[in-house]
Scaffold this motif. Structure first.
Motif, short mmCIF file in Angstrom:
data_model
loop_
_atom_site.label_atom_id
_atom_site.label_comp_id
_atom_site.label_asym_id
_atom_site.label_seq_id
_atom_site.Cartn_x
_atom_site.Cartn_y
_atom_site.Cartn_z
N SER A 141 -1.16 8.26 -3.17
CA SER A 141 -1.13 7.84 -4.58
C SER A 141 -2.49 7.29 -4.83
O SER A 141 -2.80 6.03 -4.23
N LEU A 164 -2.97 5.47 -11.37
CA LEU A 164 -1.79 5.60 -12.02
C LEU A 164 -1.63 4.64 -13.38
O LEU A 164 -2.48 3.68 -13.33
N GLY A 203 6.93 6.77 -0.85
CA GLY A 203 5.84 8.05 -1.17
C GLY A 203 6.44 9.05 -0.50
O GLY A 203 7.14 9.29 0.52
N VAL A 249 1.15 9.58 -11.70
CA VAL A 249 0.56 9.02 -10.42
C VAL A 249 -0.42 10.08 -10.05
O VAL A 249 0.16 11.31 -9.98
N GLY A 270 1.57 7.25 -0.22
CA GLY A 270 1.92 7.29 -1.59
C GLY A 270 3.19 6.16 -2.13
O GLY A 270 3.52 6.32 -3.08
N ASP A 271 3.23 5.26 -1.14
CA ASP A 271 4.19 4.18 -1.37
C ASP A 271 3.96 3.47 -2.65
O ASP A 271 2.64 3.36 -2.80
N LEU A 272 4.68 2.94 -3.58
CA LEU A 272 4.34 2.26 -4.56
C LEU A 272 4.87 0.76 -4.52
O LEU A 272 5.91 0.69 -4.27
N TYR A 300 1.41 -2.80 -10.59
CA TYR A 300 1.91 -1.56 -9.57
C TYR A 300 0.69 -1.00 -8.94
O TYR A 300 -0.49 -0.94 -9.48
N SER A 319 9.14 1.93 -4.28
CA SER A 319 9.10 3.46 -4.46
C SER A 319 8.73 4.19 -2.99
O SER A 319 7.26 3.70 -2.75
N GLY A 341 -0.78 1.88 -5.85
CA GLY A 341 -0.57 3.09 -4.85
C GLY A 341 -1.05 3.01 -3.48
O GLY A 341 -2.21 2.47 -3.39
N SER A 342 -0.66 3.60 -2.53
CA SER A 342 -0.95 3.54 -1.21
C SER A 342 -1.54 4.86 -1.14
O SER A 342 -1.11 6.06 -1.23
N ARG A 343 -2.79 4.93 -0.45
CA ARG A 343 -3.39 6.26 0.02
C ARG A 343 -2.95 6.77 1.10
O ARG A 343 -3.21 7.96 1.39
#
Length: 330
Positions: A96, A99, A91, A109, A73-75, A66, A89, A68-70
């Motif tokens: 994000s 995590l 965001g 997260v 926030g998409d995962l 997994y 997911s 996360g996107s800065r």
């Protein structure tokens, strides 16, 4: 006694074999040749992430990774066996960062400069809960997280604080009133505003306290998590070794991996059982590193997302994850 030709040939063979087994000393690439891994049917050495994704955190649960996107926030969830994945997911429009996967397949997260954390279902991608950690209006960057049996612990890189968010055995989600902010004191020195302090966090080998790295001054601290001494940081003696740019960390037994992002290195330390001292064992690096931020392990290999902080971020900028084979506890 003079040696005959046969004896001399045998000694030469032994010497050559010894040199080959010893290998180079000091910092060295830990990569296994791609051709050898392909022949063995190994997982991909590099995993592509969506363009413009800007990754930072990583969590692994079984063969699933997994990230996360800065940006929003998409995962992103990926099958580490094949390298194939998708955004599972959406965001909230904010970052994000760190995590971890906890009980009931829930992702905890860190929310970066929003001062919040989220609990997300690792199965469905649904955001189950969002909780504010830092007081509204205060400078905050909720950066990394580690899970213990009863709580998720978050660092705040913009303030001398860590946060405890309980994990309830019955599955109850945390509420605002459940959050405990713990001030870092003792040996802790908070950097100047605008510089990152507490970043990577993990448990000590005995699991009774926390280890926290200060990115700016390169120091590592043991921090009690409960009782009257909670938050009183004691500097871990590392024999003069600096961990500047220290980011995500991974503890395996007494072996501690500390990612030094902009240096494109992973410092490998052996931490004493009491966690008051440690020594540098090895430095890992790779030509495929491009500012890795954190680390997790699956099947004898480390996985590190390249954040590419030194590259201009655009919607077309490419990002990936490096698989670094170490053959177990490197």
């Amino acid at each position: 006694m003079p040696l005959g030709p046969r004896s001399l040939r045998a000694l030469a063979t032994i010497a050559a074999l010894s040199v080959a087994l010893a290998g180079p000393a000091g910092a060295a690439p830990a990569d296994t040749p791609a051709s050898a891994e392909r022949a063995a049917g190994a997982p991909p050495r590099t995993i592509a992430l969506p363009d413009g994704f800007q990754p930072e955190g990583v969590a692994i649960d079984g063969h699933r990774g997994y990230f996360g996107s800065r940006v929003d926030g998409d995962l992103y969830r990926v099958d580490l066996r094949t390298g194939k994945g998708r955004v599972f997911s959406e965001g909230p429009g904010t970052a994000s960062v760190g995590l971890k996967v906890g009980p009931r397949q829930r992702l905890y997260v860190a929310g970066g400069d929003t001062g919040t954390m989220r609990v997300v279902s690792a199965r469905t991608g649904r955001i189950l809960k969002s909780v504010r950690l830092a007081p509204a209006g205060r400078s905050s960057f909720v950066n990394d997280v580690v899970l213990t049996r009863s709580a998720a612990w978050f660092t705040d890189s913009a303030a001398a604080r860590i946060y405890r968010v309980p994990i309830f055995a019955d599955g109850t989600l945390p509420r605002q009133r459940d959050v405990r902010a713990i001030r870092l004191r003792g040996d802790w020195e908070q950097p100047a505003p605008g510089e990152f302090g507490a970043n990577g966090i993990t448990a000590t080998p005995r699991g009774t306290a926390l280890l926290v790295v200060n990115s700016t001054d390169g120091t590592l601290f043991k921090v009690p998590r409960s009782g009257k001494r909670a938050g009183i940081a004691t500097r871990v003696k590392l024999g003069g070794v600096s961990l500047t740019n220290g980011d995500g960390m991974l503890l395996e037994g007494r072996r501690l991996y500390v990612v030094r992002n902009r240096l494109d290195q992973v410092a490998v330390l052996r931490i004493a059982d009491h966690a008051r001292a440690g020594r540098l064992v090895r430095v890992l690096t790779s030509k495929r590193f491009d500012v890795p931020t954190t680390v997790a392990r699956w099947r004898g290999a480390l996985y590190l997302p390249n954040a590419r902080f030194t590259t201009p971020a655009t919607p077309e900028t490419t990002y990936d994850v490096v698989r670094l084979k170490t053959g177990g506890h490197a």
